[in-house]
Write an enzyme that holds these catalytic residues in place. Structure first.
Site, PDB file in Angstrom:
ATOM      1  N   ASP A  18     -10.031  -4.027  -5.189  1.00 54.58           N
ATOM      2  CA  ASP A  18      -9.303  -3.100  -4.900  1.00 54.58           C
ATOM      3  C   ASP A  18      -9.786  -1.526  -5.671  1.00 54.58           C
ATOM      4  OD1 ASP A  18      -7.409  -0.666  -3.852  1.00 54.58           O
ATOM      5  OD2 ASP A  18      -5.814  -2.585  -3.664  1.00 54.58           O
ATOM      6  N   SER A  74       0.928  -1.283   0.173  1.00 54.65           N
ATOM      7  CA  SER A  74       0.108   0.130   0.004  1.00 54.65           C
ATOM      8  C   SER A  74       0.769   1.241  -0.219  1.00 54.65           C
ATOM      9  CB  SER A  74      -1.414  -0.072   0.675  1.00 54.65           C
ATOM     10  OG  SER A  74      -2.165   1.298   0.489  1.00 54.65           O
ATOM     11  N   HIS A  86      -8.561  -4.118  -1.505  1.00 55.39           N
ATOM     12  CA  HIS A  86      -7.055  -3.245  -0.482  1.00 55.39           C
ATOM     13  C   HIS A  86      -6.764  -4.012   0.641  1.00 55.39           C
ATOM     14  CE1 HIS A  86      -4.241  -0.618  -0.910  1.00 55.39           C
ATOM     15  NE2 HIS A  86      -4.305  -0.436   0.364  1.00 55.39           N
TER      16      HIS A  86
END
Ligand SMILES: *[C@@H]1O[C@H](CO)[C@@H](O)[C@H](O)[C@H]1NC(C)=O
Ligand SMILES: *[C@@H]1O[C@H](CO)[C@@H](O)[C@H](O)[C@H]1NC(C)=O
Ligand SMILES: *[C@@H]1O[C@H](CO)[C@@H](O)[C@H](O)[C@H]1NC(C)=O
Ligand SMILES: *[C@@H]1O[C@H](CO)[C@@H](O)[C@H](O)[C@H]1NC(C)=O
Length: 332
Positions: free
Chosen positions: A280, A177, A310
């Protein structure tokens, strides 16, 4: 054929539905969703800190861990993970950057601590997980600066786990991320200044659902605007709090396409892996990044999966296993 009257009814229904959706979306409070309060002095109160783990020296576990300061004046440090039952020869070194939108989480967060243990054990690697400074107290590029400094610290470190057991000629950067965004930016700097990090030789870059943005919305951002894990107001807020004051999402820190040709430096023998999944909201940007790398002749592999969300490569052991499998091929 619908009569005019029926058409008006359908039209009115659709109109009220879209107004409802817009209201529902804008009433979503990203501060509440993230459990944070922005104080008048620009600092953040993190109301609910995610669970944390101390390092572990229990020899009955397959992986030992310990914390070592990097730069005391900045309160940066690293957590090192050593798979101590597998020390027959020197091990690859993976430098890991945790996620959290640049504003949350730590190398000591249980979520990332547990992932690094499994990463070390499953790939027989030494992991250095970097504690970088968070925004908005320290906006970008602070996290990049700290993360590059971590590489310089590793190369100069006299720590015996590193000096005795890490094979510096097989160093990999990895992030999830926001940590994927950091790993990418560190890679661009490190590849441009290889002499400054010798004897570390970085051979690859693993980006797990890296966090990128831009002013123009992508298809997946619009499709998943109200996603339960990472809705659009949350990503927008993360960028607001982390980009340099006055910058918008078309800054080169957030939009991979701005000065995109910088990634050419990774064409010199690096292997790159980009992980993503359809569920995501950021997936379209991750695919854009993949295509950008390909267009610039970087040896990159996309590992994209159906469904998911995600964070799934950290949170779901079966998806973490996909990352470990990819790494084991890369390292062998
Ligand atoms: C630690 O950070 C400070 C502030 O950025 C910097 O001046 C100093 O050189 C750093 N120390 C080391 C050992 O890198
Ligand atoms: C560590 O990895 C080995 C295989 O390499 C596996 O058998 C073992 O279950 C793993 N241990 C843990 C605690 O995950
Ligand atoms: C981000 O900042 C812009 C400009 O200051 C503002 O219009 C927008 O509402 C902010 N978004 C969030 C989610 O804070
Ligand atoms: C990428 O690297 C691998 C391993 O070094 C190699 O086998 C493969 O041919 C490379 N691919 C390209 C397109 O250069």
């Amino acid at each position: 054929m619908m009569s005019i009257r029926e058409s008006i009814v359908v039209f009115t229904l659709l109109l009220s539905l879209s107004v409802f959706l817009i209201v529902a979306n804008s009433s979503m409070d990203p501060y509440k969703a993230l459990n944070i309060i922005l104080n008048p002095d620009g600092t953040l109160t993190r109301v609910k800190i995610p669970p944390q783990n101390p390092p572990s020296s229990d020899p009955n576990l397959p992986v030992l861990s310990k914390d070592i300061p990097i730069n005391r004046s900045k309160h940066t440090w690293s957590r090192i993970f050593l798979p101590h039952t597998q020390l027959h020869h020197k091990l690859p070194l993976i430098v890991f950057y945790h996620g959290g939108g640049f504003i949350l989480y730590s190398a000591s967060s249980t979520y990332f601590h547990d992932f690094c243990i499994n990463l070390a054990n499953s790939t027989k690697s030494i992991i250095v997980s970097v504690e970088y400074r968070l925004a908005p107290e320290h906006r970008l590029p602070a996290a990049y600066d700290d993360s590059v400094e971590a590489l310089q610290w590793i190369k100069d470190s006299k720590d015996s786990w590193l000096t005795n057991h890490a094979d510096y000629s097989r160093t990999y950067l990895m992030g999830e991320s926001a940590g994927g965004n950091i790993a990418y930016n560190v890679a661009l700097r490190a590849a441009a200044e290889i002499d400054q990090i010798k004897p570390l030789k970085i051979k690859g870059l693993i980006l797990i659902q890296p966090f990128f943005g831009g002013k123009k919305r992508t298809g997946s951002e619009l499709r998943l605007a109200e996603d339960g894990t990472l809705p659009l107001p949350v990503t927008d807020l993360m960028w607001n709090l982390s980009l340099p004051v006055g910058a918008d999402r078309d800054h080169e820190y957030s939009n991979e396409a701005v000065n995109g040709e910088r990634c050419k430096v990774l064409g010199q023998g690096w292997r790159v892996g980009v992980f993503g999944c359809d569920g995501d909201p950021l997936v379209d940007r991750q695919i854009q990044l993949l295509n950008l790398l390909k267009a610039n002749h970087v040896n990159v592999t996309g590992q994209f999966y159906p469904g998911g969300r995600h964070g799934i490569f950290i949170g779901d052991p079966s998806m973490s296993a996909q990352v470990f499998h990819f790494l084991n091929n890369l390292l062998s």
